[in-house]
Every structure is written in C-alpha cells, then in structure tokens.
Design a protein around this motif. Structure first.
Motif, mmCIF file in Angstrom:
data_model
loop_
_atom_site.group_PDB
_atom_site.id
_atom_site.type_symbol
_atom_site.label_atom_id
_atom_site.label_comp_id
_atom_site.label_asym_id
_atom_site.label_seq_id
_atom_site.Cartn_x
_atom_site.Cartn_y
_atom_site.Cartn_z
ATOM 1 N N ASP A 54 0.841 -1.213 0.000
ATOM 2 C CA ASP A 54 0.000 0.000 0.000
ATOM 3 C C ASP A 54 0.865 1.248 0.000
ATOM 4 N N GLU A 55 1.986 1.181 -0.707
ATOM 5 C CA GLU A 55 2.944 2.285 -0.761
ATOM 6 C C GLU A 55 2.459 3.352 -1.746
ATOM 7 N N PRO A 56 2.069 4.541 -1.237
ATOM 8 C CA PRO A 56 1.549 5.582 -2.136
ATOM 9 C C PRO A 56 2.601 6.138 -3.101
ATOM 10 N N ASN A 57 3.881 5.964 -2.757
ATOM 11 C CA ASN A 57 4.970 6.442 -3.615
ATOM 12 C C ASN A 57 5.624 5.296 -4.391
ATOM 13 N N ALA A 58 4.839 4.289 -4.723
ATOM 14 C CA ALA A 58 5.358 3.087 -5.385
ATOM 15 C C ALA A 58 6.116 3.407 -6.673
ATOM 16 N N LYS A 59 5.560 4.271 -7.492
ATOM 17 C CA LYS A 59 6.192 4.581 -8.781
ATOM 18 C C LYS A 59 7.522 5.304 -8.593
ATOM 19 N N LYS A 60 7.570 6.259 -7.656
ATOM 20 C CA LYS A 60 8.815 6.986 -7.392
ATOM 21 C C LYS A 60 9.902 6.048 -6.882
ATOM 22 N N ILE A 61 9.532 5.175 -5.952
ATOM 23 C CA ILE A 61 10.514 4.251 -5.368
ATOM 24 C C ILE A 61 10.991 3.248 -6.410
ATOM 25 N N ALA A 62 10.068 2.693 -7.197
ATOM 26 C CA ALA A 62 10.449 1.737 -8.247
ATOM 27 C C ALA A 62 11.385 2.380 -9.253
ATOM 28 N N ASN A 63 11.088 3.602 -9.635
ATOM 29 C CA ASN A 63 11.939 4.321 -10.590
ATOM 30 C C ASN A 63 13.329 4.562 -10.013
ATOM 31 N N ALA A 64 13.389 4.940 -8.749
ATOM 32 C CA ALA A 64 14.682 5.182 -8.094
ATOM 33 C C ALA A 64 15.503 3.904 -7.986
ATOM 34 N N ILE A 65 14.839 2.794 -7.699
ATOM 35 C CA ILE A 65 15.534 1.502 -7.622
ATOM 36 C C ILE A 65 16.125 1.141 -8.985
ATOM 37 N N CYS A 66 15.338 1.313 -10.034
ATOM 38 C CA CYS A 66 15.806 0.970 -11.388
ATOM 39 C C CYS A 66 17.010 1.824 -11.795
ATOM 40 N N LYS A 67 16.996 3.097 -11.444
ATOM 41 C CA LYS A 67 18.119 3.976 -11.770
ATOM 42 C C LYS A 67 19.355 3.604 -10.967
ATOM 43 N N ALA A 68 19.171 3.332 -9.666
ATOM 44 C CA ALA A 68 20.305 3.020 -8.796
ATOM 45 C C ALA A 68 21.003 1.729 -9.207
ATOM 46 N N ARG A 69 20.226 0.724 -9.607
ATOM 47 C CA ARG A 69 20.820 -0.565 -9.943
ATOM 48 C C ARG A 69 21.558 -0.542 -11.278
ATOM 49 N N LYS A 98 16.207 9.091 -0.150
ATOM 50 C CA LYS A 98 16.563 10.134 -1.120
ATOM 51 C C LYS A 98 15.416 10.420 -2.096
ATOM 52 N N THR A 99 14.521 9.455 -2.234
ATOM 53 C CA THR A 99 13.434 9.553 -3.216
ATOM 54 C C THR A 99 12.209 10.271 -2.675
ATOM 55 N N LEU A 100 11.889 10.030 -1.417
ATOM 56 C CA LEU A 100 10.638 10.543 -0.856
ATOM 57 C C LEU A 100 10.746 12.015 -0.487
ATOM 58 N N PRO A 101 9.660 12.769 -0.656
ATOM 59 C CA PRO A 101 9.667 14.183 -0.283
ATOM 60 C C PRO A 101 9.800 14.368 1.229
ATOM 61 N N GLN A 102 10.290 15.534 1.648
ATOM 62 C CA GLN A 102 10.548 15.804 3.058
ATOM 63 C C GLN A 102 9.297 15.634 3.922
ATOM 64 N N LYS A 103 8.133 16.012 3.404
ATOM 65 C CA LYS A 103 6.909 15.901 4.213
ATOM 66 C C LYS A 103 6.584 14.445 4.550
ATOM 67 N N VAL A 104 6.966 13.537 3.644
ATOM 68 C CA VAL A 104 6.764 12.108 3.908
ATOM 69 C C VAL A 104 7.785 11.611 4.916
ATOM 70 N N LEU A 105 9.036 12.040 4.769
ATOM 71 C CA LEU A 105 10.105 11.617 5.676
ATOM 72 C C LEU A 105 9.854 12.071 7.111
ATOM 73 N N LYS A 106 9.126 13.164 7.266
ATOM 74 C CA LYS A 106 8.857 13.698 8.600
ATOM 75 C C LYS A 106 7.656 13.030 9.269
ATOM 76 N N GLN A 107 6.919 12.239 8.513
ATOM 77 C CA GLN A 107 5.757 11.557 9.078
ATOM 78 C C GLN A 107 6.187 10.456 10.042
ATOM 79 N N LYS A 108 5.259 10.081 10.900
ATOM 80 C CA LYS A 108 5.523 9.007 11.860
ATOM 81 C C LYS A 108 5.728 7.686 11.131
ATOM 82 N N GLY A 109 6.675 6.893 11.593
ATOM 83 C CA GLY A 109 6.947 5.601 10.967
ATOM 84 C C GLY A 109 8.134 5.674 10.030
ATOM 85 N N HIS A 110 8.800 4.561 9.831
ATOM 86 C CA HIS A 110 9.993 4.508 8.983
ATOM 87 C C HIS A 110 9.601 4.603 7.506
#
Length: 308
Positions: free
Chosen positions: A155-170, A187-199
C-alpha cells in the motif's frame, strides 16, 4: 537468544476453545508462544506445528519438550497443510491457528535482512533453502513489477517513485544490502513524507517480504485446506497484520458462512451454512498489549467455527 512476544495470545487461545483430547495445528510456530499455550491444555490430544524456518523449529522444540511430548514439528510452508498432515495419518482436526507476518526473531536477527533498522544482506527468506531473495527482486524485477508489488503488497503511495529510483540506482551498481535500499528510499521521498511518523522504508520492506515468501497466495491456499480439515465444532483463528491478509481471511470466512442460493427459494428450504463467523468485527489488542508490545499495533483476530 531471541525474545519472542506472541500477539493476541490469550484471545487466540480462547478462540480455539481447546479440548484436552483434540487435534490442533499451529500454522506459524515461530517462537512457539501460541504452540506452548495450546500444548499446555492438551492431555491425550496432539499438536502439529508448522514453520519454514530451521532456527524457529529448533528453538520451538527446546521450549515445547519441557511441556509435553504430544507435539510434532513440521518443516514446511503452510500451503502444504493437507499433504503434510496426511503423512501423519491426520485428515481431521479440531482447531487451526495462524499468526501471520514476520516472527520477532526474524526481525531481531539482522543477518536475515528483514529489518530496515539493521544493515544486512537483502534476504528476507523465511525458508532459507529457497532461491529467491529480496536482492533478486530489487535487482531483477522490471519497473512495472516493482510498482505492482509495492502498491499491492505494501500500500505504498509512492510506489512509482521508489520503483523508478531503484531501477536507476541498480544501473550504477547492484543493490545488495538493507541500508543501501533504505538510502535510496530516503533520497526519493519528499521531506513531508520523511517527517511523518513511521519509517519511510516500512511499506517497501513489507511488500518485498510478502513477494519473497509468496505469502498471500500461500495464505489463500492454506485457508481453503484448513476449512476442509475442520471437525464439527472445530475452529480456525487467524491473526493478521496488514490489510491484504485481513481482506483474504474476511472474504474466505464470509464465503463459507454464507448461502449463495437463488433469491426466490422459499425460506423453509434454505439450509443453514456449514460455518459461522464467531466475531463479526475483528478482535483487536487491548490497550495494555498495545503499550507493552509495539508489534501488536496492526493485529486483527478473526475466528470461524464449523457448525455441521
């Protein structure tokens, strides 16, 4: 030595309504927390406990043999339920318990690669004899497949961003460790997401673990077999920890406890279903448990009983 705290322990044992001479199955032995409580209630009955993990089975054996010898440990995925029990001459049981998700010790043993809080090889295999690892998925799956599992299983709302970042990194180098993946996500997620509760990597790691171990398909296959194995008055209790698991359990329980008959059938001719759902709403952890065991926060318990 790992510390294992079973979730919804008393509630799930009570849900099984254990008979001292009954046959019971713990589908997810783990640290033997639930298995121990079941075994304590048996006199002439027998407990069969499944797990894919050699370490779990070894530790469980050490714990259970101090209680009694009325148990059998089975190293297998619980999707093989009927075949494995048939090997022991068992074709009917009185109760079946599922405590889904990852075991405490698997998270706490950093070399297993389940935790985003420890640097370790990207592994996540519950059965360490299987080939597919989380590293294989991260480095070999297509962009579309990565999006699919991150969205469907995490249920990852940033699935496309994370998948794209993984493909570029590899493309630069293989992603082999948990912290390498965590860093890509951060490095992929926006600051507002990083500041939310939970890893920020929690949902990605959940999705990868489910894919590595084919958990949702295995659950569907196993639950259908479990239903066929129940004696009259037998019960199935399932503890889930994420929405897709709970959705599967809720759907299958509803399916077998509902008569799908023509609407124009006279009421007198409508047979009673073979099964009844004990709790229409899932049982949740108590306030005390939520405080004492942070891993219980998303737990839900559903119970099904065979009535005829």
């Amino acid at each position: 030595m790992f510390k294992h705290v079973s979730v919804l322990l008393n509630e799930s044992i009570e849900a099984l309504d254990i008979k001292e001479n009954g046959i019971y199955v713990d589908m997810t032995c783990g640290g033997a927390g639930h298995s121990s409580k079941i075994l304590e209630k048996l006199t002439t009955g027998h407990l069969y406990s499944f797990d894919q993990d050699d370490y779990a089975l070894t530790r469980s054996d050490e714990r259970l043999k101090k209680i009694s010898h009325n148990y059998t440990l089975i190293k297998s995925n619980f999707r093989n339920l009927k075949n494995k029990l048939n090997e022991y001459g068992v074709n009917k049981v009185d109760g079946i318990l599922y405590d889904l998700g990852v075991s405490s010790f698997q998270l706490d043993m950093k070399e297993r690669g389940f935790s985003y809080n420890e640097d370790a090889p990207l592994d996540m295999r519950m059965d360490q004899s299987q080939n597919l690892t989380a590293a294989d998925i991260v480095n070999k799956y297509s962009y579309n497949d990565l999006v699919r599992i991150l969205f469907s299983y995490g249920d990852e709302p940033n699935a496309k961003k994370i998948a794209n970042a993984i493909c570029k990194a590899r493309e630069e180098k293989a992603i082999n460790t948990t912290f390498e993946l965590v860093e890509i996500i951060k490095k992929t997620l926006p600051q507002k997401v990083l500041k939310q509760k939970g890893h920020p990597a929690k949902l990605t790691f959940q999705a990868l673990r489910i894919e590595v171990n084919d958990e949702l398909k295995a659950l569907q296959e196993s639950l259908k077999q479990a239903i066929e194995l129940l004696n009259v008055n037998g019960r199935i209790a399932v503890i889930t920890f994420q929405p897709e698991e709970d959705k599967i359990v809720k759907h299958i329980f509803k399916e077998v406890s509902t008569n799908n008959l023509p609407l124009d059938l006279p009421l007198a001719n409508i047979p009673e279903p073979d099964f009844v759902i004990i709790n229409k709403k899932p049982i949740l952890p108590s306030e005390e448990e939520l405080v004492n065991n942070h891993r219980s926060h998303s737990a839900k318990l559903r119970i099904l009983r065979k009535i005829k």
